[in-house]
Write a protein that holds these residues in place. Structure first.
Motif: not given
Lengths: 153, 153
Positions: A64-67, B53-58
């Protein structure tokens, strides 16, 4: 260029599908391949694991924070707003009964922007939360999501 | 033992609250502290990031696999069912319009168990999906979630 076009044509369906592969590694540890990146998850010691990786449920709060964070950086960059010291706290309350879900989620953005651009930061957060952030939209289906901005100097 | 009881008493409220802190690190990169573990997220190169880094949604699909995976390992252990080669694929379809959410999610469990214990694996998956896995319960609020088990030998 021709190869690139063929690539996109052949993969057009896959562009709207996300896939993650996860392997059990012993104990309670799992490793996921998220694109090119490896994510290690484990149960805590109180739940029979070794705390060798992130708790899967808490990982949703990172997601959630990253998005919303990536949305906001992208929007501020487009608005040509200078910013620094940007951080996001995501805090969630769990229900008491199984399956335990997050029913209240609070997002606290902290950021430093020039005083005259505070309204643009507010606009960027609104655009992320109302329009762009898919993770926030998914959270809104099961939790009451609230947010606030701390402007620091 | 006395110290332990005091510890739990003082932290009783925090036991039902999860917190994650996330910091912006430049470009489109964010780093989350998930318990003792650091998760790096970034946008892909097509979206202005560096795929560092990783995609937040994935990451949500890793969370789902880890949550149900840990449940199943825990249940199979309690049932004293021997198993190996356990992996989980999580695949999701995105909606077309912003905010893009996962509307269809499929979980494919692959596992090797003695032939006479296949029904116990099915029971473990049902228990996770219907009763224990909070992440799966959260996904069910916004997506149609289906699953299947591949028993391999």
């Amino acid at each position: 260029m021709r190869d690139r076009m063929i690539f996109f044509k052949n993969n057009s369906k896959n562009m709207s599908t996300h896939k993650v592969e996860t392997q059990f590694k012993g104990g309670m540890q799992f490793r996921s391949a998220v694109g090119n990146h490896r994510i290690i998850m484990d149960a805590g010691t109180a739940d029979g694991g070794n705390d060798s990786g992130a708790s899967p449920k808490r990982l949703m709060l990172a997601s959630l924070a990253g998005c919303t964070g990536i949305d906001i950086v992208s929007i501020l960059n487009k608005m040509k707003v200078a910013f620094s010291d940007f951080s996001i706290k995501t805090e969630a309350e769990l229900t008491d009964e199984h399956p335990k879900i997050y029913d209240k989620v609070k997002i606290v953005y902290s950021i430093k922007v020039p005083a005259e651009n505070k309204d643009k930061m507010e606009k960027a957060v609104n655009l992320s939360m109302d329009k762009y952030c898919g993770v926030s939209a998914m959270f809104s289906a099961f939790a009451e999501v609230s947010w606030e901005i701390n402007f620091h100097s």
